[in-house]
Design an enzyme around this catalytic site. Sequence first.
Site, short mmCIF file in Angstrom:
data_model
loop_
_atom_site.label_atom_id
_atom_site.label_comp_id
_atom_site.label_asym_id
_atom_site.label_seq_id
_atom_site.Cartn_x
_atom_site.Cartn_y
_atom_site.Cartn_z
N TYR A 1 -6.43 8.04 6.44
CA TYR A 1 -7.88 8.16 6.39
C TYR A 1 -8.53 7.96 7.76
O TYR A 1 -9.61 8.47 8.01
CB TYR A 1 -8.47 7.11 5.43
N LYS B 1 7.01 5.16 0.94
CA LYS B 1 7.85 6.37 0.98
C LYS B 1 8.85 6.17 2.11
O LYS B 1 8.95 6.98 3.05
CB LYS B 1 6.94 7.60 1.17
N ASP C 1 6.60 8.29 -5.43
CA ASP C 1 6.76 9.30 -6.49
C ASP C 1 7.26 8.63 -7.77
O ASP C 1 6.76 8.87 -8.87
CB ASP C 1 7.65 10.47 -6.03
N ASP D 1 -5.22 5.27 -3.40
CA ASP D 1 -6.29 6.11 -3.94
C ASP D 1 -5.76 6.87 -5.16
O ASP D 1 -6.41 6.90 -6.22
CB ASP D 1 -6.76 7.09 -2.86
N ASP E 1 -6.34 6.07 -9.63
CA ASP E 1 -6.90 7.00 -10.63
C ASP E 1 -5.93 7.17 -11.81
O ASP E 1 -6.37 7.32 -12.96
CB ASP E 1 -7.19 8.39 -10.00
C1 IPM Z 1 -12.27 6.13 -3.75
C2 IPM Z 1 -12.76 7.49 -3.28
C3 IPM Z 1 -12.88 7.50 -1.77
C4 IPM Z 1 -11.49 7.26 -1.19
C5 IPM Z 1 -13.52 8.75 -1.15
C6 IPM Z 1 -14.82 9.11 -1.79
C7 IPM Z 1 -13.71 8.58 0.32
O1 IPM Z 1 -11.90 8.49 -3.75
O2 IPM Z 1 -12.93 5.12 -3.44
O3 IPM Z 1 -11.26 6.06 -4.46
O4 IPM Z 1 -10.69 8.21 -1.11
O5 IPM Z 1 -11.22 6.13 -0.80
MN MN Z 2 -10.44 7.79 -5.23
#
Ligand code: IPM
Ligand code: MN
Length: 363
Positions: free
Chosen positions: A140, A191, A223, A247, A251
């Site tokens: 990032y 990884k 993975d 990240d 999710d």
């Molecule tokens: C998160 C989001 C952010 C990230 C983006 C919006 C920059 O996806 O907070 O998970 O990737 O960190």
């Molecule tokens: Mn995110």
Amino acid sequence: MHKVLLLPGDGIGPEVIAEARKVLGFLIDEHGAALELEDARVGGCAYEDCGDPLPEETLALARAADAVVLGAVGGPQFDHVERELRPEKGLLRLRAELGLFANLRPAILFAELADASSLKAERVAGLDLMIVRELTGGLYFGEPRGIRSLEGELRQGFNTLVYDESEIERIAQMAFQIAQRRNRRLCSVDKANVLEVSELWREVVERVHQEYPEVSLSHMYVDNAAMQLVRDPNQFDVVLTENMFGDILSDIAAMLTGSIGLLPSASLNGADQGLYEPVHGSAPDIAGQDAANPLAAILSAAMMLRYSLGEPQLAQRIEQAVRQVIGEGLRTPDIVYSARQSIGTREMGNAVVRALSEQSREN
Ligand code: IPM
Ligand code: MN
Ligand code: NAD
């Protein structure tokens, strides 16, 4: 008096922050919580307002605050803005400027929501894991980065995945300390079979482990970790990983609990200051429809009370109120299952406030 800065942002951000504000407002009015709430702009709305997704004024207010609660930033209308001025860049700069290197993303299953999980109920029963994501390094932020021209018309995009030992050390320290207060199992995800950065990551994590012999440490390739999270998530207690992997894995973890609309997070800088935000984004597909789940934002406010403001009892009250409304069967559309009726964002926020006021009457 604790200074709290609210940054609603874009899309559903303002809708879910409005509900978190109601909850904090109730604690101020009814419990005498010593909170002073302020507002500022970040993300696309700030860019539209003054051409900068993180205006100086917002950054100054954030620095002066004890804690910041953010909704979400971004949206398709900003996807063609120059990268430096995109809403997401405002959030990334805020994380970097405040030195928020540790992102805590707890994924906890409310038993009544097992039917909303994308896994079978028996696989997620009792789920309670914590992802510790490094937040200010890696791909990032690595330099150099860009899109350059090679010979002829051919262009090349490039980013740099880089971590130095001190960055790995501090996030590992944080993860071991968190593991110590939980079930003392830490899984570091990398990884290392392919990347030198991961080789160093493993080495440093092993070294830090020597200070925490009571925590059992394992390593897993990313993975496999993605696969194990959906195969048997209960094998995990604390998961430590770098920025990009965290990240993605968070999710995935969200869906184990039923919805990304339930997952809060805390971003910490090693002192007490923190940024609290739902794991989800601005959800342009449902923005403006009173359909967003505000519980991730409300639970983020609870994390703030616990981690930055030294008010664990107030945090527990909020969490208890959320458990109560879920127990009563109240569901926003993202967690409604089978033929049950759903309620809107505002009604969900109101229900949490009502549950809080019922607690007050009982005490
Ligand atoms: C998160 C989001 C952010 C990230 C983006 C919006 C920059 O996806 O907070 O998970 O990737 O960190
Ligand atoms: Mn995110
Ligand atoms: P998203 O998290 O916004 O949405 C993904 C899906 O989850 C959508 O179907 C959405 O409707 C649903 N969803 C998200 N939050 C919800 C909630 N509270 N209640 C019910 N459903 C919810 O991710 P995306 O679509 O990939 O990204 C949209 C925008 O948000 C992009 O501009 C992205 O950069 C940004 N984003 C911002 C943050 C942040 O501010 N922290 C995080 C992730 C994405």
